[in-house]
Design a protein around this motif. Structure first.
Motif, PDB file in Angstrom:
ATOM      1  N   ARG A 266       0.890  -1.104   0.076  1.00  0.00           N
ATOM      2  CA  ARG A 266       0.267   0.226   0.159  1.00  0.00           C
ATOM      3  C   ARG A 266       0.881   1.392   0.136  1.00  0.00           C
ATOM      4  O   ARG A 266       2.097   1.535   0.566  1.00  0.00           O
ATOM      5  CB  ARG A 266      -0.782   0.263   0.995  1.00  0.00           C
ATOM      6  CG  ARG A 266       0.212   0.331   2.498  1.00  0.00           C
ATOM      7  CD  ARG A 266      -1.125   0.370   3.663  1.00  0.00           C
ATOM      8  NE  ARG A 266      -0.831   0.469   4.830  1.00  0.00           N
ATOM      9  CZ  ARG A 266      -1.348   0.543   5.779  1.00  0.00           C
ATOM     10  NH1 ARG A 266      -2.051  -0.334   6.267  1.00  0.00           N
ATOM     11  NH2 ARG A 266      -0.450   0.621   6.790  1.00  0.00           N
TER      12      ARG A 266
ATOM     13  N   GLY B  21      -6.173  -1.678   9.594  1.00  0.00           N
ATOM     14  CA  GLY B  21      -5.763  -2.116  10.558  1.00  0.00           C
ATOM     15  C   GLY B  21      -5.639  -3.638  10.860  1.00  0.00           C
ATOM     16  O   GLY B  21      -5.666  -3.995  12.449  1.00  0.00           O
TER      17      GLY B  21
ATOM     18  N   ILE C  47       2.436   6.446  16.381  1.00  0.00           N
ATOM     19  CA  ILE C  47       2.280   7.588  15.941  1.00  0.00           C
ATOM     20  C   ILE C  47       3.925   8.053  16.795  1.00  0.00           C
ATOM     21  O   ILE C  47       4.673   7.427  17.263  1.00  0.00           O
ATOM     22  CB  ILE C  47       1.290   7.506  17.518  1.00  0.00           C
ATOM     23  CG1 ILE C  47       1.274   9.049  17.696  1.00  0.00           C
ATOM     24  CG2 ILE C  47       2.690   7.707  19.141  1.00  0.00           C
ATOM     25  CD1 ILE C  47       0.198   9.386  18.658  1.00  0.00           C
TER      26      ILE C  47
HETATM   27  P1  AMP Z   1      -1.871  -0.706   9.887  1.00  0.00           P
HETATM   28  O1  AMP Z   1      -3.075  -1.081   9.023  1.00  0.00           O
HETATM   29  O2  AMP Z   1      -2.927  -1.761  10.800  1.00  0.00           O
HETATM   30  O3  AMP Z   1      -0.647  -1.068   9.601  1.00  0.00           O
HETATM   31  O4  AMP Z   1      -2.592   0.267  10.264  1.00  0.00           O
HETATM   32  C1  AMP Z   1      -3.712   1.631   9.662  1.00  0.00           C
HETATM   33  C2  AMP Z   1      -3.808   2.616  10.652  1.00  0.00           C
HETATM   34  O5  AMP Z   1      -2.480   3.468  10.746  1.00  0.00           O
HETATM   35  C3  AMP Z   1      -4.593   3.563   9.767  1.00  0.00           C
HETATM   36  O6  AMP Z   1      -5.839   3.649  10.298  1.00  0.00           O
HETATM   37  C4  AMP Z   1      -4.095   5.235   9.936  1.00  0.00           C
HETATM   38  O7  AMP Z   1      -4.755   5.755  10.214  1.00  0.00           O
HETATM   39  C5  AMP Z   1      -2.758   4.326  10.558  1.00  0.00           C
HETATM   40  N1  AMP Z   1      -1.899   5.863  10.592  1.00  0.00           N
HETATM   41  C6  AMP Z   1      -1.152   5.829   9.400  1.00  0.00           C
HETATM   42  N2  AMP Z   1      -0.344   6.546   8.853  1.00  0.00           N
HETATM   43  C7  AMP Z   1       0.456   6.534  10.119  1.00  0.00           C
HETATM   44  C8  AMP Z   1       1.165   7.179  10.862  1.00  0.00           C
HETATM   45  N3  AMP Z   1       2.226   7.866  10.346  1.00  0.00           N
HETATM   46  N4  AMP Z   1       1.562   7.618  12.178  1.00  0.00           N
HETATM   47  C9  AMP Z   1      -0.099   7.475  12.649  1.00  0.00           C
HETATM   48  N5  AMP Z   1      -1.017   6.356  12.806  1.00  0.00           N
HETATM   49  C10 AMP Z   1      -0.962   6.158  11.559  1.00  0.00           C
END
Ligand code: AMP
Length: 301
Positions: free
Chosen positions: A91, A231, A123
């Motif tokens: 992605r 997620g 974060i």
């Molecule tokens: P995952 O698919 O489990 O890696 O996490 C996806 C989530 O990460 C999404 O819901 C985004 O809102 C969040 N996300 C994307 N980029 C960042 C970032 N740089 N820091 C924190 N959260 C993020």
């Protein structure tokens, strides 16, 4: 045993080969909290903007999630736009707007400071440290991160790694963090940075757990269709830590069972867009798929 999570509470805009969704509830803390809430009580630390709707607050409340540490500040909520390739393991981040998250300093309510199980969700590592500094009696800290922070906040991230038990990270991030291409070498290099265990998420190929003395592998639950992988990683972490806190069992066997619970919850998350499937899920369905997992991987009877 309750779990504290710090991470993003976000608006996500998602494009996959199956369709798209705009400004839906997302964020590392959101997925983690909802996933973990099936097993243990959860407290969120994070920040949202004025635009964050009551409907999403209600969704957390319905799952019994404690929102006292979720601050509402002037400005817009964190927004992420991601696009998946035909190969859903890949992605691209198309847009990333930190908004209220930039400059946010987490302050834990008094009722949060005795938390024993902690998840430092994806974060800014400076915020992860800030949270750790306010805790009094931590038993187990797990942490996630991503390329954005590995590249932009390497020094702070190193400090975090020295203070945690478990790092949960995906394979490309493990390569980036360690500078090693081979995943076993990458894990070994990361273990030297501090954590006692490294869990490497490999999308549809499952999870590998490395400690100094062991390696454990589990597949992902085989699904006919993955709708939206967003997620999956945070839901995995939620199921994993939720189960650890529920069982209060940090033994090698306890960790392995928790990894399978994490994989089960993540397999539900990817069946629909955003948090949709998780909000319709029951603990009975989780337990049923957990039993399915035992059958799936049983080769020694
Ligand atoms: P995952 O698919 O489990 O890696 O996490 C996806 C989530 O990460 C999404 O819901 C985004 O809102 C969040 N996300 C994307 N980029 C960042 C970032 N740089 N820091 C924190 N959260 C993020």
């Amino acid at each position: 045993m309750s779990i504290l999570v710090v991470g993003t509470v976000a608006f996500d805009s998602i494009e996959t080969p199956h369709g798209s969704a705009d400004h839906v509830l997302g964020g590392s803390a959101s997925y983690f909290a909802v996933a973990a809430s099936f097993f243990s009580p959860v407290k969120i630390v994070g920040v949202i903007g004025r635009d964050f709707p009551a409907e999403y607050m209600d969704l957390f409340s319905r799952r019994g999630i404690d929102l006292e540490g979720l601050r509402r500040n002037e400005g817009a909520t964190f927004h992420w736009r991601g696009r998946y390739h035909e190969d859903l393991n890949v992605r691209d981040t198309i847009e990333l707007h930190l908004n209220v998250l930039s400059g946010f300093v987490p302050r834990l309510p008094e009722s949060y400071r005795n938390a024993e199980y902690v998840f430092l969700g994806n974060i800014d590592p400076a915020m992860q440290i800030e949270v750790l500094n306010q805790l009094r009696q931590v038993r187990l800290v797990a942490c996630d991160t991503m390329d954005h922070w590995i590249q932009g906040s390497a020094g702070e991230l190193r400090k975090v790694l020295g203070r945690i038990e478990i790092l949960i990270i995906n394979d490309s991030e493990a390569r980036l963090l360690s500078g090693e291409h081979n995943i076993v070498r990458a894990a070994r290099a990361i273990l030297k940075m501090g954590p006692k265990a490294v869990l490497i998420k490999r999308g549809e190929y499952g999870v590998l757990q490395f400690t100094d003395s062991s390696v454990f592998a589990t597949p992902a639950y085989p699904l006919e269709e993955v709708f939206d992988p967003t997620g999956a990683g945070d839901s995995f972490a939620g199921g994993f830590l939720g189960q650890l806190a529920r069982a209060r069992d940090n033994s090698q066997g306890g960790l392995r069972r928790a990894i399978v619970y994490g994989s089960v919850v993540a397999s539900f998350t990817v069946e629909d867009f955003g948090l949709k499937r998780l909000t319709q899920l029951s603990l009975a369905e989780i337990e049923e798929r957990y039993r399915g997992f035992i059958e799936l991987t049983d080769f020694h009877t």
